[in-house]
Design an enzyme around this catalytic site. Structure first.
Site, short mmCIF file in Angstrom:
data_model
loop_
_atom_site.label_atom_id
_atom_site.label_comp_id
_atom_site.label_asym_id
_atom_site.label_seq_id
_atom_site.Cartn_x
_atom_site.Cartn_y
_atom_site.Cartn_z
N GLU A 63 -0.18 -4.24 3.94
CA GLU A 63 1.09 -5.30 4.29
C GLU A 63 1.82 -4.97 5.50
OE1 GLU A 63 2.67 -7.62 0.19
OE2 GLU A 63 4.12 -6.15 1.09
N HIS B 39 -22.01 4.54 -8.01
CA HIS B 39 -23.19 3.91 -8.58
C HIS B 39 -23.00 2.49 -8.23
CE1 HIS B 39 -24.62 7.42 -10.57
NE2 HIS B 39 -23.15 7.90 -10.40
N LYS C 290 2.41 -18.94 -1.11
CA LYS C 290 3.59 -19.55 -1.66
C LYS C 290 3.92 -20.81 -1.51
CE LYS C 290 5.82 -14.87 -2.03
NZ LYS C 290 7.02 -14.17 -1.67
O1 PA5 Z 1 6.24 -5.14 -0.40
C1 PA5 Z 1 6.72 -6.25 -0.66
O2 PA5 Z 1 7.70 -6.70 0.32
C2 PA5 Z 1 6.18 -7.04 -1.54
O3 PA5 Z 1 4.86 -6.76 -1.99
C3 PA5 Z 1 7.30 -7.34 -2.92
O4 PA5 Z 1 7.39 -6.15 -3.24
C4 PA5 Z 1 6.74 -8.21 -3.67
O5 PA5 Z 1 6.28 -9.50 -2.82
C5 PA5 Z 1 7.71 -8.64 -4.91
O6 PA5 Z 1 8.90 -9.15 -4.31
P1 PA5 Z 1 10.05 -9.12 -5.03
O7 PA5 Z 1 10.52 -7.72 -5.33
O8 PA5 Z 1 11.51 -9.82 -4.30
O9 PA5 Z 1 9.87 -9.97 -6.48
#
Ligand code: PA5
Length: 456
Positions: A298, A319, A433
């Site tokens: 990310e 494996h 989303k």
């Molecule tokens: O690292 C990030 O920002 C995302 O992976 C969030 O942690 C994830 O989308 C969950 O978001 P939230 O804590 O708003 O539910």
């Protein structure tokens, strides 16, 4: 300079000696200016995403009152719950699971309560699978349980769906008031649907600081409450992170392990390696790899750039994926995480008839055998054209884990800035989303729905 290759610290060490055959002689020196400028951008909080750098100082600057409340809540949960359900996704889930499995083991929930001494811990809200959720409901049965719902935004669909289901279960079992005493909400300090619901319903709440993004939040209440419920010493975790923070901030270039890791990744990327595989030889590290993948995926995968972060559990995957790593397209390098200490010295015994031919191993611990498998595999991969980096962790203690978390977080920030991306946003996560909301008929998405339906 490459000859040095090793950077000893307290509990976590980074070694790039086995990548040196794959990088140009002066490559590390040539990247010095860019790397130190990236480090300065990070610690000086002057780059893209600088609103999200609260994690840099967390190990030494956290809310001590909330920390005490976390420990008190964990004690309460341990005393009144046989099962603890952690609801969250991505950064609101992976750090806690990584820590709990690293510090205990994958059979945490299966050993008897006498050995475990803490509630069983399950994770939900990281998928939308009905069979997963019904399976978990069966596991809980009629036992006492509590829930920690974790969402910084307070609006994430996967975790909100799961929370609605488990909140209803708690309310029908304990009544609204009783349920409220068993629901712990970790979210924004003032915004979002979850914060409003928590305040209206009287849940105890913990804060995800504004300036800490999900994937950098393991050392906030997001990670700390579940980790404390598992019986781990979260003070030692913070101390380890603080020690690594000091190293990362104070050490200059060649002796700064996180900067060196960031540099090596970028050099290898520039040399055409497009995949970094993180490899562990301990099943209890599976979720450390998952946490790492989210952190790096990310943070760096944007603007059509970035190493693809992949993982293997070894020797298991030798494996399956072993063939590709050894002999497939030469697109990857490998970063091995090794745990130094043998904490469980099961030894091979000698058998008189030696029918399985294994007497040559007698007297060796399984850990020694595993380490030899690791060494042999690393050499084979290097010989096969896969540069090899090593992150060595002293032991499976909270302190070492704190160092490891901070090491990877700091390196990720520096690496992202060297790469030229904003390591602290995740614009690409929104696209699925939007489509999902449209297809599900969320108000406001009517036009998108029509367009999507004509495509699938
Ligand atoms: O690292 C990030 O920002 C995302 O992976 C969030 O942690 C994830 O989308 C969950 O978001 P939230 O804590 O708003 O539910």
């Amino acid at each position: 300079m490459m000859e040095e290759g090793k950077y000893n610290m307290d509990k976590v060490m980074f070694d790039y000696a086995n990548a040196e055959g794959f990088v140009q002689k002066d490559a590390i020196e040539s990247m010095k200016e860019a790397a130190l400028s990236a480090k300065q951008t990070l610690v000086g909080k002057s780059g893209a995403g600088n609103d999200y750098l609260g994690w840099l100082d967390l190990p030494v600057d956290y809310d001590k009152d909330e920390f005490k409340r976390i420990i008190a809540a964990a004690e309460r949960i341990k005393s009144d719950s046989e099962v603890f359900v952690v609801i969250g996704i991505g950064g609101s889930y992976l750090g806690a699971r990584a820590a709990i499995e690293f510090l205990r083991h994958g059979f945490y929930n299966n050993v008897s309560k006498d050995i475990r001494k803490t509630p069983e811990i399950y994770y939900v809200g990281h998928n939308i699978s009905s069979s997963y959720i019904s399976g978990l409901i069966q596991v809980i049965g009629d036992r006492d349980f509590s829930v920690n719902v974790i969402s910084k935004s307070g609006t994430t669909t996967e975790s909100a769906i799961a929370f609605r289901i488990f909140k209803e279960m708690l309310e029908s079992k304990y009544g609204k008031e009783g349920a409220a005493k068993r629901i712990y909400a970790t979210t924004d300090k003032e915004r979002g649907a979850l914060k409003k619901l928590a305040d209206d319903s009287g849940y105890e709440t913990f804060v995800v600081p504004d300036d800490v993004g999900g994937r950098y939040s393991v050392l906030t209440a997001v990670g700390l409450l579940p980790i404390a419920v598992s019986g781990a010493d979260i003070t030692a975790l913070m101390e380890g992170a603080a020690a690594m923070r000091k190293t990362c901030l104070e050490k200059d270039y060649y002796d700064n392990p996180a900067v060196m890791y960031a540099v090596l990744r970028n050099i290898l990327y520039n040399n055409g390696k497009s995949v970094e595989i993180i490899a562990n030889y301990e099943p209890s590290m599976h979720y450390i790899s998952e946490w790492w993948k989210q952190l790096y995926g990310e943070s760096e995968g944007k603007d059509h750039k970035g190493l693809f972060p992949a993982s293997v559990d070894l020797t298991t995957d030798l494996h399956s994926m072993g063939q590709f790593i050894q002999d497939g397209a030469r697109i990857m390098f490998e970063t091995v995480i090794e745990i130094d200490d043998d904490e469980c010295p099961i030894k091979m015994t000698e058998e008189p008839d030696n029918m399985d031919g294994l007497n040559y191993l007698s007297g060796l611990t399984l850990d020694a055998i595993n380490k030899n498998a690791m060494k042999g595999t690393r050499i084979a991969h290097i010989d096969g054209g896969v540069p090899n980096l090593l992150v060595k962790v002293k032991d499976k203690s909270e302190y070492s884990l704190g160092e490891l978390f901070y090491f990877f977080e700091f390196a990720c920030g520096v690496s992202g800035y060297i790469l030229g991306v904003n390591p602290f946003n995740q614009p690409g996560v929104e696209d699925y989303k939007r489509n999902m909301f449209a297809l599900l008929g969320k108000p406001g998405y009517e036009k998108e729905k029509e367009a999507l339906l004509s495509r699938i």
